[in-house]
Design a protein around this motif. Structure first.
Motif, PDB file in Angstrom:
ATOM      1  N   LYS A 225      40.077  44.066  38.146  1.00 34.67           N
ATOM      2  CA  LYS A 225      38.794  43.520  38.580  1.00 34.67           C
ATOM      3  C   LYS A 225      37.723  43.813  37.526  1.00 34.67           C
ATOM      4  N   ASN A 226      37.662  45.045  37.044  1.00 37.90           N
ATOM      5  CA  ASN A 226      36.657  45.415  36.040  1.00 37.90           C
ATOM      6  C   ASN A 226      36.866  44.664  34.730  1.00 37.90           C
ATOM      7  N   PHE A 227      38.130  44.509  34.340  1.00 37.11           N
ATOM      8  CA  PHE A 227      38.429  43.752  33.121  1.00 37.11           C
ATOM      9  C   PHE A 227      37.965  42.305  33.281  1.00 37.11           C
ATOM     10  N   THR A 228      38.191  41.737  34.455  1.00 35.32           N
ATOM     11  CA  THR A 228      37.791  40.353  34.700  1.00 35.32           C
ATOM     12  C   THR A 228      36.272  40.202  34.657  1.00 35.32           C
ATOM     13  N   ASP A 229      35.555  41.212  35.130  1.00 36.37           N
ATOM     14  CA  ASP A 229      34.099  41.185  35.013  1.00 36.37           C
ATOM     15  C   ASP A 229      33.682  41.115  33.549  1.00 36.37           C
ATOM     16  N   ASP A 230      34.340  41.931  32.705  1.00 40.64           N
ATOM     17  CA  ASP A 230      34.049  41.895  31.269  1.00 40.64           C
ATOM     18  C   ASP A 230      34.406  40.529  30.677  1.00 40.64           C
TER      19      ASP A 230
ATOM     20  N   THR B  95      36.084  27.420  33.733  1.00 35.82           N
ATOM     21  CA  THR B  95      36.899  27.761  34.908  1.00 35.82           C
ATOM     22  C   THR B  95      37.883  28.869  34.548  1.00 35.82           C
ATOM     23  N   LEU B  96      37.887  29.928  35.353  1.00 40.05           N
ATOM     24  CA  LEU B  96      38.768  31.074  35.120  1.00 40.05           C
ATOM     25  C   LEU B  96      39.827  31.112  36.218  1.00 40.05           C
ATOM     26  N   THR B  97      41.105  31.110  35.807  1.00 43.42           N
ATOM     27  CA  THR B  97      42.235  31.100  36.739  1.00 43.42           C
ATOM     28  C   THR B  97      43.077  32.356  36.563  1.00 43.42           C
ATOM     29  N   ALA B  98      43.266  33.121  37.647  1.00 46.38           N
ATOM     30  CA  ALA B  98      44.155  34.284  37.623  1.00 46.38           C
ATOM     31  C   ALA B  98      45.541  33.857  38.070  1.00 46.38           C
ATOM     32  N   ILE B  99      46.555  34.205  37.265  1.00 50.48           N
ATOM     33  CA  ILE B  99      47.939  33.820  37.544  1.00 50.48           C
ATOM     34  C   ILE B  99      48.766  35.099  37.682  1.00 50.48           C
ATOM     35  N   GLY B 100      49.305  35.355  38.860  1.00 49.45           N
ATOM     36  CA  GLY B 100      50.102  36.554  39.079  1.00 49.45           C
ATOM     37  C   GLY B 100      51.556  36.209  39.296  1.00 49.45           C
ATOM     38  N   HIS B 101      52.426  36.778  38.463  1.00 48.98           N
ATOM     39  CA  HIS B 101      53.863  36.523  38.583  1.00 48.98           C
ATOM     40  C   HIS B 101      54.559  37.726  39.208  1.00 48.98           C
ATOM     41  N   SER B 102      55.329  37.505  40.260  1.00 47.59           N
ATOM     42  CA  SER B 102      56.126  38.558  40.893  1.00 47.59           C
ATOM     43  C   SER B 102      55.204  39.677  41.399  1.00 47.59           C
TER      44      SER B 102
ATOM     45  N   ASP C  93      36.492  38.174  40.255  1.00 46.48           N
ATOM     46  CA  ASP C  93      35.596  37.052  39.953  1.00 46.48           C
ATOM     47  C   ASP C  93      36.336  35.945  39.213  1.00 46.48           C
ATOM     48  N   VAL C  94      37.059  35.119  39.962  1.00 50.64           N
ATOM     49  CA  VAL C  94      37.789  33.989  39.386  1.00 50.64           C
ATOM     50  C   VAL C  94      37.534  32.747  40.238  1.00 50.64           C
ATOM     51  N   ASP C  95      37.816  31.589  39.661  1.00 51.57           N
ATOM     52  CA  ASP C  95      37.656  30.324  40.381  1.00 51.57           C
ATOM     53  C   ASP C  95      38.927  29.919  41.113  1.00 51.57           C
ATOM     54  N   ARG C  96      40.083  30.257  40.493  1.00 54.09           N
ATOM     55  CA  ARG C  96      41.363  29.881  41.083  1.00 54.09           C
ATOM     56  C   ARG C  96      42.328  31.057  40.984  1.00 54.09           C
ATOM     57  N   VAL C  97      43.235  31.122  41.944  1.00 56.71           N
ATOM     58  CA  VAL C  97      44.323  32.102  41.910  1.00 56.71           C
ATOM     59  C   VAL C  97      45.634  31.347  42.103  1.00 56.71           C
TER      60      VAL C  97
ATOM     61  N   GLN D  36      35.172  35.963  48.003  1.00 56.40           N
ATOM     62  CA  GLN D  36      36.382  35.195  47.693  1.00 56.40           C
ATOM     63  C   GLN D  36      36.465  33.882  48.472  1.00 56.40           C
ATOM     64  N   ALA D  37      35.443  33.568  49.221  1.00 57.91           N
ATOM     65  CA  ALA D  37      35.494  32.391  50.104  1.00 57.91           C
ATOM     66  C   ALA D  37      35.687  31.092  49.332  1.00 57.91           C
ATOM     67  N   GLY D  38      35.147  30.990  48.139  1.00 57.72           N
ATOM     68  CA  GLY D  38      35.236  29.742  47.395  1.00 57.72           C
ATOM     69  C   GLY D  38      36.392  29.657  46.420  1.00 57.72           C
ATOM     70  N   VAL D  39      37.273  30.660  46.394  1.00 57.51           N
ATOM     71  CA  VAL D  39      38.399  30.672  45.461  1.00 57.51           C
ATOM     72  C   VAL D  39      39.469  29.672  45.904  1.00 57.51           C
ATOM     73  N   GLN D  40      39.910  28.824  44.980  1.00 56.47           N
ATOM     74  CA  GLN D  40      41.026  27.915  45.251  1.00 56.47           C
ATOM     75  C   GLN D  40      42.328  28.672  45.006  1.00 56.47           C
TER      76      GLN D  40
END
Length: 446
Positions: free
Chosen positions: A268-273, A287-294, A309-313, A335-339
């Motif tokens: 989370k802190n890294f994403t803020d930076d 647009t910032l997208t977080a992608i988590g594998h496994s 703080d991302v737009d999409r997960v 997180q209400a607006g996160v796709q």
């Protein structure tokens, strides 16, 4: 040497150091063989002269062993000296470059073909300084790992050490943008692929899963490179984040939420930076997208509980929505607006972990709800590989990340807001594929 003075090529020093190391290894093998050569006096016959012959043989072997040992020592000294020299030259280059950068204005005007973005030569911001500092750290780590490799005997450890050395060499040779770097233990690292600069529109943040370590990081960095290269406009960048301690065993450690709980605040802190760097170099409409594998999916999910703080997960073969996350109500208002999107290949064993920890979470086990069925999540198709084979079963867990597959295409399109392929559109072809889809759609495992 040239007319202007000496021209030093650290890579050549590394090559020669490696050659000396190989020769030392060969001599060391011979030295150990000689040291172990023992011949009893009776081998020379049952005569009085046999004892004298045995002593002469023993003396000869001892002297030969001593000379071989001396040769090994000299070669190791030369190898270490050359390796240290190469590291010293690289370190000096990095320090001098940093000194020159410090003399430049903080916000130089962008020049044509030389954008003032992260990774551009005009950048002097915090992350540019971190990249320069980490280059020095990688140089030092390369020197240390080469010395460590020379003393290893375990085949698996040798393989991992060689993979680290290959990674470090490639980072230095190709000026890769390393944002975080710590070689201790299994290693921690984060890399920016591409540039965040005026014109950038899409940034992906990829978090890998179980068994992530420095020695296999390049496989994930390769995914980042493939996604960046897929955008012909050059408007896409990727950050591959492995700056945490990941579980190394899917059965013994994978079910535990403790690793994700430790990594989530850091992510989370890294994403803020990252958001700050994006805003200062590319503007606020990226647009910032977080992608988590496994296991990375569970880590991203828990980071959402901290206000990621991302737009999409995008959950890819994800272990779950995060420990304790069973409904949208378990997420903060931020997180209400996160796709959100998810994809899981048929019969991937990760399905055993998805949403199956009810009643056990108090023990620290489990990763929350199944991302594929979580309210508001768009479920995507994994489809076929680049060769046309259906992605399913154990191998699909990693194969979904391979370029050219329908799953990889969906990952790219989520990042770039392109048309995605929804789950349920796969058309089986043959008895095997029909059987796989029947088991998966029939709810046998899901």
């Amino acid at each position: 040497m040239t007319a202007a003075g000496y021209r030093v090529a650290p890579a050549r020093l590394d090559t020669v150091a490696g050659e000396f190391g190989s020769r030392a290894g060969s001599l060391e093998t011979a030295q150990k063989a000689v040291a172990g050569e023992k011949v009893p006096a009776t081998a020379f016959g049952q005569v009085e002269e046999a004892k004298a012959a045995a002593k002469t043989f023993e003396k000869t072997m001892t002297e030969l062993g001593s000379k071989l040992e001396s040769g090994v020592s000299r070669l190791r000294t030369l190898q270490n000296g050359l390796t240290a020299s190469a590291a010293g030259y690289r370190r000096t280059d990095a320090q001098i470059a940093a000194m020159y950068r410090a003399l430049m204005p903080e916000d130089p005007l962008p020049k044509a073909g030389n954008p003032a973005g992260i990774g551009g030569s005009a950048d002097t911001g915090a992350w540019a300084q971190a990249i320069a500092a980490n280059r020095t750290k990688v140089t030092d780590a390369l020197t240390a790992e080469r010395s460590r490799l020379a003393s290893l005997t375990d085949a698996d450890e040798i393989k991992r050490s060689q993979a680290r050395i290959s990674l470090y060499e490639d980072i230095l040779a190709n000026n890769r943008q390393i944002l975080k770097f710590d070689p201790s233990g299994n290693g921690r690292i984060a890399e920016l692929v591409g540039h965040i600069e005026p014109g950038t529109r899409n940034v992906g943040l990829f978090v890998p899963g179980v068994n992530t370590q420095m020695s296999n990081f390049d496989a994930y960095a390769g995914l980042g490179r493939s996604l960046v290269a897929a955008d012909p406009t050059g408007r896409t960048a990727m950050v591959v984040w492995a700056d945490g301690v990941f579980p190394q065993n899917p059965v013994a450690q994978g079910p535990s939420a403790s690793y994700a709980e430790a990594m989530a605040p850091d992510l989370k802190n890294f994403t803020d930076d990252l958001r700050g760097e994006i805003a200062s170099h590319a503007g606020s409409d990226v647009t910032l997208t977080a992608i988590g594998h496994s296991y990375g999916g569970a880590t991203v999910g828990l980071a959402e509980t901290h206000g990621l703080d991302v737009d999409r997960v995008l959950h890819v073969e994800s272990a779950g929505m995060g420990h304790g996350v069973w409904s949208p109500a378990d997420l903060p208002a931020s997180q209400a607006g996160v796709q959100r999107y998810s994809m899981t290949a048929p019969l991937d064993p990760i399905e055993v972990a998805q949403g199956n920890a009810w009643g056990l979470e108090w023990t620290g086990i489990g990763h929350g709800a199944d991302p594929d069925t979580f309210p508001g999540v768009t479920d995507l198709e994994t489809g076929r590989s680049a060769s046309g084979d259906q992605l399913w079963g154990l191998s699909s867990h990693s194969d979904v990340l391979k370029p050219g597959s329908e799953s990889w295409t969906n990952i790219y399109r989520v990042m770039t807001a392109g048309p995605v392929t929804l789950d349920g559109t796969f058309r089986p072809d043959g008895i095997l594929e029909h059987g796989v889809e029947f088991l998966n759609d029939g709810g046998v495992l899901r």
